[in-house]
Design a protein around this motif. Structure first.
Motif, PDB file in Angstrom:
ATOM      1  N   MET A 208      37.558  39.407  47.679  1.00 13.57           N
ATOM      2  CA  MET A 208      36.993  38.981  46.398  1.00 13.57           C
ATOM      3  C   MET A 208      37.028  40.073  45.354  1.00 13.57           C
ATOM      4  SD  MET A 208      33.599  36.965  47.781  1.00 13.57           S
ATOM      5  CE  MET A 208      33.076  36.484  46.132  1.00 13.57           C
ATOM      6  N   VAL A 209      37.180  41.336  45.787  1.00 13.53           N
ATOM      7  CA  VAL A 209      36.981  42.474  44.889  1.00 13.53           C
ATOM      8  C   VAL A 209      38.303  43.123  44.520  1.00 13.53           C
ATOM      9  CG1 VAL A 209      35.855  44.721  44.646  1.00 13.53           C
ATOM     10  CG2 VAL A 209      34.728  42.893  45.908  1.00 13.53           C
ATOM     11  N   LYS A 210      38.416  43.541  43.256  1.00 13.84           N
ATOM     12  CA  LYS A 210      39.577  44.309  42.799  1.00 13.84           C
ATOM     13  C   LYS A 210      39.438  45.738  43.284  1.00 13.84           C
ATOM     14  CE  LYS A 210      40.167  41.581  38.578  1.00 13.84           C
ATOM     15  NZ  LYS A 210      40.135  41.600  37.101  1.00 13.84           N
ATOM     16  N   HIS A 211      40.325  46.141  44.183  1.00 13.88           N
ATOM     17  CA  HIS A 211      40.275  47.501  44.703  1.00 13.88           C
ATOM     18  C   HIS A 211      41.059  48.449  43.805  1.00 13.88           C
ATOM     19  CE1 HIS A 211      38.332  46.366  48.440  1.00 13.88           C
ATOM     20  NE2 HIS A 211      39.162  45.341  48.500  1.00 13.88           N
TER      21      HIS A 211
ATOM     22  N   SER B 163      45.356  42.636  45.960  1.00 11.63           N
ATOM     23  CA  SER B 163      44.222  43.110  45.192  1.00 11.63           C
ATOM     24  C   SER B 163      44.222  42.525  43.791  1.00 11.63           C
ATOM     25  CB  SER B 163      44.234  44.642  45.131  1.00 11.63           C
ATOM     26  OG  SER B 163      44.074  45.179  46.421  1.00 11.63           O
ATOM     27  N   ASN B 164      45.407  42.343  43.208  1.00 10.87           N
ATOM     28  CA  ASN B 164      45.470  41.772  41.874  1.00 10.87           C
ATOM     29  C   ASN B 164      45.022  40.317  41.849  1.00 10.87           C
ATOM     30  OD1 ASN B 164      46.378  44.146  40.752  1.00 10.87           O
ATOM     31  ND2 ASN B 164      48.548  43.614  40.947  1.00 10.87           N
ATOM     32  N   GLN B 165      45.037  39.661  43.008  1.00  9.49           N
ATOM     33  CA  GLN B 165      44.569  38.285  43.074  1.00  9.49           C
ATOM     34  C   GLN B 165      43.050  38.197  43.121  1.00  9.49           C
ATOM     35  OE1 GLN B 165      46.533  36.804  46.546  1.00  9.49           O
ATOM     36  NE2 GLN B 165      48.497  36.481  45.517  1.00  9.49           N
ATOM     37  N   ALA B 166      42.386  39.305  43.404  1.00 11.88           N
ATOM     38  CA  ALA B 166      40.931  39.302  43.471  1.00 11.88           C
ATOM     39  C   ALA B 166      40.332  39.073  42.092  1.00 11.88           C
ATOM     40  CB  ALA B 166      40.434  40.623  44.050  1.00 11.88           C
ATOM     41  N   THR B 167      39.118  38.551  42.083  1.00  8.82           N
ATOM     42  CA  THR B 167      38.506  38.091  40.834  1.00  8.82           C
ATOM     43  C   THR B 167      37.456  39.034  40.291  1.00  8.82           C
ATOM     44  OG1 THR B 167      38.852  35.818  41.594  1.00  8.82           O
ATOM     45  CG2 THR B 167      37.297  36.137  39.775  1.00  8.82           C
ATOM     46  N   TYR B 168      36.734  39.727  41.166  1.00 14.10           N
ATOM     47  CA  TYR B 168      35.508  40.396  40.754  1.00 14.10           C
ATOM     48  C   TYR B 168      35.666  41.914  40.749  1.00 14.10           C
ATOM     49  CZ  TYR B 168      34.173  35.681  41.940  1.00 14.10           C
ATOM     50  OH  TYR B 168      34.126  34.319  42.006  1.00 14.10           O
ATOM     51  N   ASP B 169      35.259  42.511  39.661  1.00 13.14           N
ATOM     52  CA  ASP B 169      35.382  43.952  39.476  1.00 13.14           C
ATOM     53  C   ASP B 169      34.060  44.616  39.843  1.00 13.14           C
ATOM     54  OD1 ASP B 169      36.355  46.392  38.853  1.00 13.14           O
ATOM     55  OD2 ASP B 169      36.190  46.167  36.674  1.00 13.14           O
ATOM     56  N   TRP B 170      33.747  44.641  41.131  1.00  7.69           N
ATOM     57  CA  TRP B 170      32.508  45.223  41.630  1.00  7.69           C
ATOM     58  C   TRP B 170      32.809  46.579  42.262  1.00  7.69           C
ATOM     59  CZ3 TRP B 170      31.444  40.119  44.689  1.00  7.69           C
ATOM     60  CH2 TRP B 170      30.995  39.136  43.805  1.00  7.69           C
TER      61      TRP B 170
ATOM     62  N   VAL C  23      30.293  29.416  43.866  1.00  7.26           N
ATOM     63  CA  VAL C  23      29.944  28.978  42.507  1.00  7.26           C
ATOM     64  C   VAL C  23      29.106  30.036  41.798  1.00  7.26           C
ATOM     65  CG1 VAL C  23      28.785  27.194  41.143  1.00  7.26           C
ATOM     66  CG2 VAL C  23      30.033  26.572  43.228  1.00  7.26           C
ATOM     67  N   SER C  24      28.141  30.598  42.517  1.00  5.00           N
ATOM     68  CA  SER C  24      27.276  31.620  41.916  1.00  5.00           C
ATOM     69  C   SER C  24      28.063  32.863  41.542  1.00  5.00           C
ATOM     70  CB  SER C  24      26.140  31.974  42.881  1.00  5.00           C
ATOM     71  OG  SER C  24      26.645  32.616  44.030  1.00  5.00           O
ATOM     72  N   ALA C  25      29.102  33.201  42.324  1.00  2.00           N
ATOM     73  CA  ALA C  25      29.911  34.376  42.014  1.00  2.00           C
ATOM     74  C   ALA C  25      30.617  34.227  40.675  1.00  2.00           C
ATOM     75  CB  ALA C  25      30.929  34.619  43.124  1.00  2.00           C
ATOM     76  N   LYS C  26      30.987  33.004  40.319  1.00  2.00           N
ATOM     77  CA  LYS C  26      31.638  32.769  39.031  1.00  2.00           C
ATOM     78  C   LYS C  26      30.659  32.887  37.870  1.00  2.00           C
ATOM     79  CE  LYS C  26      35.197  29.751  41.014  1.00  2.00           C
ATOM     80  NZ  LYS C  26      35.806  28.398  41.031  1.00  2.00           N
TER      81      LYS C  26
ATOM     82  N   GLY D 240      27.990  35.059  37.787  1.00  2.00           N
ATOM     83  CA  GLY D 240      27.730  36.480  37.554  1.00  2.00           C
ATOM     84  C   GLY D 240      27.155  37.158  38.779  1.00  2.00           C
ATOM     85  N   THR D 241      27.128  38.470  38.744  1.00  2.00           N
ATOM     86  CA  THR D 241      26.617  39.240  39.871  1.00  2.00           C
ATOM     87  C   THR D 241      25.167  38.893  40.154  1.00  2.00           C
ATOM     88  OG1 THR D 241      28.104  41.068  39.290  1.00  2.00           O
ATOM     89  CG2 THR D 241      26.281  41.571  40.774  1.00  2.00           C
ATOM     90  N   TRP D 242      24.367  38.742  39.094  1.00  2.00           N
ATOM     91  CA  TRP D 242      22.953  38.441  39.272  1.00  2.00           C
ATOM     92  C   TRP D 242      22.761  37.114  40.006  1.00  2.00           C
ATOM     93  CZ3 TRP D 242      21.163  33.888  37.203  1.00  2.00           C
ATOM     94  CH2 TRP D 242      21.966  33.282  36.232  1.00  2.00           C
ATOM     95  N   ALA D 243      23.633  36.147  39.745  1.00  2.00           N
ATOM     96  CA  ALA D 243      23.530  34.843  40.402  1.00  2.00           C
ATOM     97  C   ALA D 243      23.830  34.959  41.891  1.00  2.00           C
ATOM     98  CB  ALA D 243      24.473  33.841  39.749  1.00  2.00           C
ATOM     99  N   VAL D 244      24.825  35.774  42.245  1.00  2.00           N
ATOM    100  CA  VAL D 244      25.139  35.980  43.664  1.00  2.00           C
ATOM    101  C   VAL D 244      23.955  36.612  44.382  1.00  2.00           C
ATOM    102  CG1 VAL D 244      26.718  37.074  45.305  1.00  2.00           C
ATOM    103  CG2 VAL D 244      27.577  36.273  43.108  1.00  2.00           C
ATOM    104  N   VAL D 245      23.356  37.609  43.748  1.00  2.00           N
ATOM    105  CA  VAL D 245      22.215  38.295  44.357  1.00  2.00           C
ATOM    106  C   VAL D 245      21.063  37.317  44.575  1.00  2.00           C
ATOM    107  CG1 VAL D 245      20.443  40.052  43.982  1.00  2.00           C
ATOM    108  CG2 VAL D 245      22.842  40.564  43.464  1.00  2.00           C
ATOM    109  N   ILE D 246      20.772  36.480  43.573  1.00  2.00           N
ATOM    110  CA  ILE D 246      19.673  35.521  43.693  1.00  2.00           C
ATOM    111  C   ILE D 246      19.931  34.525  44.819  1.00  2.00           C
ATOM    112  CG2 ILE D 246      18.518  33.584  42.540  1.00  2.00           C
ATOM    113  CD1 ILE D 246      18.750  35.142  39.933  1.00  2.00           C
ATOM    114  N   VAL D 247      21.153  33.986  44.879  1.00  2.00           N
ATOM    115  CA  VAL D 247      21.484  33.018  45.928  1.00  2.00           C
ATOM    116  C   VAL D 247      21.364  33.650  47.305  1.00  2.00           C
ATOM    117  CG1 VAL D 247      23.363  31.650  46.933  1.00  2.00           C
ATOM    118  CG2 VAL D 247      22.909  31.531  44.483  1.00  2.00           C
ATOM    119  N   ARG D 248      21.838  34.880  47.428  1.00  2.00           N
ATOM    120  CA  ARG D 248      21.778  35.544  48.736  1.00  2.00           C
ATOM    121  C   ARG D 248      20.344  35.899  49.119  1.00  2.00           C
ATOM    122  NH1 ARG D 248      25.893  37.253  51.501  1.00  2.00           N
ATOM    123  NH2 ARG D 248      24.866  39.167  52.194  1.00  2.00           N
TER     124      ARG D 248
END
Length: 430
Positions: free
Chosen positions: A1-4, A31-38, A90-93, A95-103
């Motif tokens: 999921m992460v851009k390395h 890596s270029n196919q990954a979506t999230y810059d975390w 869905v939450s990952a799309k 934002g980061t805060w949404a992923v954290v809340i869901v988890r």
């Protein structure tokens, strides 16, 4: 999921990893196919966020299991977790805060499940079959579809099961010592001052640290340091879990075999199995840095080391039922709360250690910390663990005792009536 960060020129690539990339172009494309810059710290926060909620509901989960029973609590906890898991992409799309809340919410829901299951195991598992049956039960579960069968086919205790054979019910209740009974207050003071309980609490934290490092951060290590591709990562992540289940079942059979043969006491069996689980994990850790970029050796060490942790289920975790099965929901809540503090800390620790410095040297330091905690866990459990029922687990009376007392009371009253001078006489004048 992460851009390395693997878009650097080839001559600078060794600043990130010491292992050669067998397919550099392939890795860059993936890596270029990954979506999230975390970055690494953010990844650590997201991975640990589940355990914030999970740790928070361990003790309340045990309390609720004792009050309302474990069946519904466990079932709905799994169902809610499964639904939230489906919402994670869905939450990952959002934002980061949404992923954290869901988890965090997933952790809150799933946090009640292990104490609830332990509460039911305290009522269902005969003493000489605890190791095997508890480990088989803990290895199962299939989310939404499973919930239907759980709801309609599982019952809170043998006493309320409508179809159980009378001889089976009598066998289970006579060996567990638990029957349908009144709800007794939790002996918090005695429980929290019990050295046997603290041996479990501390060892749970020390044992699970390395396990959570593996489960939550291993894919990143294998991708960025060992240069495995995603498909290989998926297979790698499955192998320790499969070996863990195998070791758990074999270890539990071995533990029950030793107890049935009466070759070793309960406390010796628990300490032996805990050591057999933690010692291989500790011994494998220092060889991971020595293996360098030998992928086969690294994978073998990780599979064996983390897989053998499954044996601890017949040592540390079944010991909860040995010392206090009448309050197993609460005791499991305390132990699993401690265990999942490591789930909160370990991924974040890895993220801080590797943030903008993802090198083999940093990862080696992480592995050595795990080794030290494994060895400390062996020491703590050997010194302080106990194998017999503790005094705080003794109940003043069960409903069976009350029934017997009522029967005796009624018999006494009948004898008094039979011996009464008015028995069988006309008492209209009284």
């Amino acid at each position: 999921m992460v851009k390395h960060k693997d878009t650097l020129p080839a001559n600078n690539f060794t600043e990130i990893t010491e292992c050669p990339d067998p397919g550099y172009n392939k890795t860059t494309k993936m890596s270029n196919q990954a979506t999230y810059d975390w970055d690494e710290a953010t990844q650590g926060l997201i991975l640990s966020s589940f355990f914030y909620g999970y740790a928070l509901t361990q003790i309340p989960g045990g309390f609720l299991a004792e009050k309302i029973g474990g069946k519904r609590l466990f079932g709905y906890g799994i169902l809610i977790t499964a639904i939230l898991s489906l919402l994670t992409p869905v939450s990952a799309k959002v934002g980061t805060w949404a992923v954290v809340i869901v988890r965090v919410m997933m952790g809150l829901a799933e946090g009640v499940t292990i104490p609830a299951l332990s509460s039911m195991q305290g009522k269902w598992l005969p003493r000489l079959e605890r190791s095997l049956l508890s480990n088989i039960a803990n290895a199962g579960g299939a989310a939404c579809v499973w919930f239907f069968f759980w709801h309609f086919m599982v019952f809170e205790s043998p006493a309320v099961h409508p179809r159980i054979a009378p001889d089976e019910k009598q066998y289970i209740e006579s060996t567990t010592g638990v029957r349908r009974r009144k709800r007794y207050p939790t002996p918090w003071k005695a429980l929290l001052t019990s050295s046997a309980m603290w041996a479990i609490i501390l060892t749970a934290f020390l044992q699970t640290w390395g396990g959570y490092v593996t489960h939550t951060t291993l894919p990143r290590y294998m991708h960025t340091i060992q240069k495995f591709d995603i498909a290989q990562d998926g297979v790698l992540m499955a192998l320790p879990n499969l070996f863990n289940i195998f070791a758990s079942v074999v270890g539990s059979w071995f533990a029950d075999f030793l107890l049935k043969k009466k070759w070793l006491s309960t406390v010796v069996v628990r300490k032996l199995l805990n050591t057999l689980g933690l010692l291989p994990a500790a011994l494998c850790v220092p060889f991971i840095p020595l293996a360098g970029c030998d992928h086969v050796t690294v994978v073998a060490l990780i599979v064996v080391g983390n897989g053998m942790l499954g044996v601890c289920g017949s040592g540390l975790w079944v010991n909860i039922l040995d010392i206090g099965n009448n309050f197993s929901g609460i005791t499991m809540g305390l132990a699993n709360f401690s265990a999942n503090l490591s789930g909160v800390i370990a991924p974040y620790f890895v993220g801080l250690m590797t943030n903008d410095n993802e090198t083999m040297e940093q990862w080696n330091s992480i592995f050595y910390v795990s080794m030290a905690l494994y060895l400390l866990g062996i020491f703590v459990f050997i010194v302080f663990a106990r194998g017999s029922e503790q005094s705080w687990n003794h109940l003043p009376q069960t409903e069976t005792d009350i029934d017997e007392q009522d029967k005796e009371k009624n018999n006494t009253q009948d004898r008094e009536i039979n011996q009464s001078p008015y028995n069988g006489k006309n008492t209209e004048h009284l």
